[in-house]
Motif scaffolding. Sequence first.
Motif, PDB file in Angstrom:
ATOM      1  N   VAL A  88      10.987   2.689  13.226  1.00 52.86           N
ATOM      2  CA  VAL A  88      11.671   3.327  12.747  1.00 52.86           C
ATOM      3  C   VAL A  88      12.318   2.779  12.706  1.00 52.86           C
ATOM      4  O   VAL A  88      13.182   3.169  11.070  1.00 52.86           O
ATOM      5  CB  VAL A  88      12.153   3.736  14.044  1.00 52.86           C
ATOM      6  CG1 VAL A  88      13.076   4.605  13.943  1.00 52.86           C
ATOM      7  CG2 VAL A  88      10.770   4.875  14.755  1.00 52.86           C
ATOM      8  N   GLN A  89      12.827   1.247  12.553  1.00 54.38           N
ATOM      9  CA  GLN A  89      13.895   0.991  12.176  1.00 54.38           C
ATOM     10  C   GLN A  89      13.253  -0.720  10.969  1.00 54.38           C
ATOM     11  O   GLN A  89      12.079  -0.993  11.806  1.00 54.38           O
ATOM     12  CB  GLN A  89      15.082   0.397  12.546  1.00 54.38           C
ATOM     13  CG  GLN A  89      16.144   1.667  13.645  1.00 54.38           C
ATOM     14  CD  GLN A  89      16.727   0.747  14.403  1.00 54.38           C
ATOM     15  OE1 GLN A  89      16.383   1.085  15.296  1.00 54.38           O
ATOM     16  NE2 GLN A  89      18.063   1.599  14.231  1.00 54.38           N
ATOM     17  N   PHE A 104      17.379   6.525   4.452  1.00 55.93           N
ATOM     18  CA  PHE A 104      16.080   6.261   5.939  1.00 55.93           C
ATOM     19  C   PHE A 104      16.265   7.515   6.190  1.00 55.93           C
ATOM     20  O   PHE A 104      15.709   8.730   5.457  1.00 55.93           O
ATOM     21  CB  PHE A 104      18.483   6.811   6.789  1.00 55.93           C
ATOM     22  CG  PHE A 104      19.427   5.303   6.564  1.00 55.93           C
ATOM     23  CD1 PHE A 104      19.099   4.574   7.885  1.00 55.93           C
ATOM     24  CD2 PHE A 104      20.056   5.106   5.974  1.00 55.93           C
ATOM     25  CE1 PHE A 104      19.477   2.665   8.049  1.00 55.93           C
ATOM     26  CE2 PHE A 104      20.689   3.636   5.671  1.00 55.93           C
ATOM     27  CZ  PHE A 104      20.477   2.991   6.886  1.00 55.93           C
ATOM     28  N   GLY A 105      15.692   7.709   7.683  1.00 60.01           N
ATOM     29  CA  GLY A 105      15.206   9.484   8.044  1.00 60.01           C
ATOM     30  C   GLY A 105      15.577  10.490   7.783  1.00 60.01           C
ATOM     31  O   GLY A 105      15.066  11.175   7.780  1.00 60.01           O
ATOM     32  N   ASP A 106      17.247  10.048   8.033  1.00 62.72           N
ATOM     33  CA  ASP A 106      17.555  11.681   7.143  1.00 62.72           C
ATOM     34  C   ASP A 106      17.507  11.655   5.675  1.00 62.72           C
ATOM     35  O   ASP A 106      18.587  13.152   5.146  1.00 62.72           O
ATOM     36  CB  ASP A 106      19.304  11.532   8.282  1.00 62.72           C
ATOM     37  CG  ASP A 106      20.248  10.392   7.461  1.00 62.72           C
ATOM     38  OD1 ASP A 106      19.408  10.115   6.486  1.00 62.72           O
ATOM     39  OD2 ASP A 106      21.481  11.149   7.821  1.00 62.72           O
ATOM     40  N   GLY A 107      17.074  11.480   5.111  1.00 61.31           N
ATOM     41  CA  GLY A 107      17.416  11.432   3.243  1.00 61.31           C
ATOM     42  C   GLY A 107      18.364  10.901   2.511  1.00 61.31           C
ATOM     43  O   GLY A 107      18.467  10.398   1.562  1.00 61.31           O
ATOM     44  N   GLY A 121      16.396   5.056  10.714  1.00 62.66           N
ATOM     45  CA  GLY A 121      15.947   4.253  10.040  1.00 62.66           C
ATOM     46  C   GLY A 121      15.794   4.598   8.734  1.00 62.66           C
ATOM     47  O   GLY A 121      15.504   5.543   8.437  1.00 62.66           O
ATOM     48  N   THR A 122      14.984   3.445   8.394  1.00 64.24           N
ATOM     49  CA  THR A 122      14.708   2.779   6.756  1.00 64.24           C
ATOM     50  C   THR A 122      12.559   3.104   7.176  1.00 64.24           C
ATOM     51  O   THR A 122      12.358   2.283   6.591  1.00 64.24           O
ATOM     52  CB  THR A 122      15.495   2.050   6.025  1.00 64.24           C
ATOM     53  OG1 THR A 122      14.659   0.852   6.687  1.00 64.24           O
ATOM     54  CG2 THR A 122      16.583   2.404   5.614  1.00 64.24           C
ATOM     55  N   GLY A 123      12.030   3.256   8.284  1.00 64.58           N
ATOM     56  CA  GLY A 123      10.774   2.651   8.183  1.00 64.58           C
ATOM     57  C   GLY A 123      10.447   4.002   8.337  1.00 64.58           C
ATOM     58  O   GLY A 123      10.602   4.814   8.113  1.00 64.58           O
ATOM     59  N   PRO A 124       8.878   3.136   8.691  1.00 64.87           N
ATOM     60  CA  PRO A 124       8.389   4.233   8.081  1.00 64.87           C
ATOM     61  C   PRO A 124       7.510   5.540   9.153  1.00 64.87           C
ATOM     62  O   PRO A 124       7.174   6.688   8.854  1.00 64.87           O
ATOM     63  CB  PRO A 124       7.213   3.424   8.589  1.00 64.87           C
ATOM     64  CG  PRO A 124       7.035   2.393   8.917  1.00 64.87           C
ATOM     65  CD  PRO A 124       8.023   1.825   9.370  1.00 64.87           C
ATOM     66  N   TYR A 125       8.066   5.231  10.605  1.00 65.06           N
ATOM     67  CA  TYR A 125       8.392   6.650  10.934  1.00 65.06           C
ATOM     68  C   TYR A 125       9.781   7.562  11.902  1.00 65.06           C
ATOM     69  O   TYR A 125      11.004   6.303  11.193  1.00 65.06           O
ATOM     70  CB  TYR A 125       7.505   6.285  12.551  1.00 65.06           C
ATOM     71  CG  TYR A 125       6.592   6.487  12.297  1.00 65.06           C
ATOM     72  CD1 TYR A 125       5.548   7.292  12.733  1.00 65.06           C
ATOM     73  CD2 TYR A 125       5.806   5.406  11.970  1.00 65.06           C
ATOM     74  CE1 TYR A 125       3.978   7.534  12.877  1.00 65.06           C
ATOM     75  CE2 TYR A 125       4.745   5.194  11.641  1.00 65.06           C
ATOM     76  CZ  TYR A 125       3.831   6.145  12.661  1.00 65.06           C
ATOM     77  OH  TYR A 125       1.988   6.824  12.257  1.00 65.06           O
TER      78      TYR A 125
END
Lengths: 282, 529
Positions: B64-65, B103-106, B192-196
Amino acid sequence: MTEHVEATQPKERAPRDAIPPAIVIAFIVVAIVVICAFFGGSIAPDSPFTQRLEIGDTPPSAEFPAGTDLLGRDVLSRVIHGAWTALIGPVVVAAGAFAIATVLGLLSGYLGGVVDSGIMRWVDFMLALPGPLVAIVVVGVVGGGYWTAVAVLIILFTAPDTRIVRSAVLEQRPRPYIDAARALGVSKTRILFVHILPNVLPIILAYVVLDFAFALVNLAGLSFLGLGVEPGTPDWGRMLFENRTILFTNPVALLLPAAMVILTAVSMNLIGDWLFARFTRQ
Amino acid sequence: MHAHITRRLFVAGSTASVVMLSRAIRASAQEPIEEVRWALPSINDTMFVPRAWSTYVGAIMSLVQEGPLAFGDDLSLQPAVAESWKQVDDTTYVYTLRQGVTFGDGSPLTPDDVVASFLYQMDPKSGSQLAAFFSSVDTVTASGDNEVTVKLTAPNVQFQYTPAHMAGFLFSKKQLEEFPEDIGTPDALPLGTGPYRLVEFTPADTVVLEARDDYWGTKPVAKRIIFSAIPDRQTRLLAAKNGDIDGTFDLAISDIDQWKALGNVDVITAPSLGVFMLTMDQSAPPFDDIHVRKAIAYSVDREGLVKALLKSNGEPATALNPPEMWAGIMSPDEVRKFYATLPSYRFDLDKARAELAQSKHAGGFEVTVPGSSADPYMINILQSVSENLKQIGITMKVQEVDANQWLAGYFRHEDLGMQIMAYYPDFADAANYPYLFYASANAVKDGMNGSNFKNSEVDKALDVANQKSDPKERAEALKTVFRIVNEDAALVPIFWPDSAMAISNEYKLTGYNAFWYNVPWAIRGFGLK
């Protein structure tokens, strides 16, 4: 006529006096457990604590008839020594629960009224609780291991035992010997403990044996969950937990303590049922 | 009618078939996987790494991060969110951030997020368990539109790994400010900026991740990963056998044969670089007495434990660092030769008795040692040590507690007495373990120095090892450290285990290494076979 009497007398005596073979076997199993509990040190081929890390877990062999566990400890010796915790905890639970339940049941059954109502509502409340779950939560939160578990089980077992004692007392209360005692001015305490108690004691004793079996299974279950005895203690429930990881290399290390729990519990159940049938018939 | 097939046609047809087949295989390897079910021995109460620094949180949150950098399959440093970095001088690192990272929220990642993340870790008020990784940092500043500069108070070689470690995970500044207390809980799932993307979290039970289509790097093959906590080893094994889970990390080495026997999973092993040890609080009796510590050290049967518990998949530890941890400074063979010159306290109960007799506690004493029920070895190690100590007159009670309780107790740093610790490295640097477990700076709450070992000479040598980049200079400094701590029996190293994981034989994972909990493993060669 004479022939008739001779022919019928043994038939009448047989059901009362002969002990069924299953009960004999049950007594033998319990006797073995008791002997192991008290004389385990002399019987066991080895110390239950001696490690042999260089060999680790091994299957049964001539040297170790039940094999060894992960730390190379002799499984047979640990099972023999494990009889102590299998015996002492359930005995304390059964005796403790019935000691309290006897007092509460006598008071509730004989005095009736508010006392009866109060005690029975508490019993209803306790019976509504999921017993094993309560034991897991309390032992998990409070800690203290085996003896905390024993204390919790005493409280949990007291409720149903109280109900049993109360019903036995209710059966005795309207009997003429109680009325006679009352008419003679015998105190309530004396009526309860000198007159009623001896008459309900056989039933209590039968249920004490059944309590032992339930307590044994419960304590083994808690030990299996890591909430009973301290790690390393030879205990059948704990051995089930610790040795499940070596199921494939030494299945006996798992099956033997499991068999002992089952055999002992079934034996005590059979004995309890037999005692109950015998006492109620009397 | 019989088809006439010429040799040329046959060869051409065969070649075409092979090409098509290989394409089909490649295509199937790229096929997305709808759902992967992964088991872990435990799932923490929070997914906020600064408050839950554990391998299992790492295995989840590494997907995630990300940090500015990442560890490659060979454990070397690689670009991640930072497309490049340079060490300007001994104390200055500059990171150039990649464009278009979100990030995951765009929301876009900015240098301010990096600065806020690092400053959060450094702030004593945050109480981060990872604060030690930033102890040498002086300032963190946004030095450009896509640039962050970190200045150290003094040269520190180890800091180079921090941006690739969990400690370097980047948080959204906005989220840190909005949810300073709740971040990591189900009410404020960390971005996070990760793939998930973390989409669901039931504390201590389940975590659900969903793949991000807008991830800047390698696109994830698995669309959804569900992590569940299965503390019991045999239950995990049965879950794999029944096909209820697709994989799990952290297999007990002693269980490897059972896992292999399942038939539907592959077992992957790698050197773990981990170490098991006993720490002894030197700030209070009885462990303030060196003879007591040496008595304990002589009472641990390391060789026996490696045979019994690891089935020889590991090595008895004669010092804190596994030999492979000295990579870049000394070869494993050179390290082993050096270790042979150190006091190693080989198992000897007679020597243990003699040491105890010289101590102020010759009559023995009682100590309770907590161990994690989730760890496959701790309780067995403690049982073994307890039995040996009983023979020299020391009563050691083993207290089995759950993983969270055990770790929280260690970090609380109160009444430490004797503790068992299993530690897996944050990065392959020879100064990593010694700094964490021997530096005075870490003999504090949330610090790893559970022995409360304080020695000015060791601190000075650690400074050199952390500040100098010359391998020879670092080697000499670390040798000094190891000579002192082994002589002092500052802690008792037990063994260096291998690590193993299991994965359904439908899948492959080529990127498994010692840092499985610190790399985005699901995009490191993970997919259908």
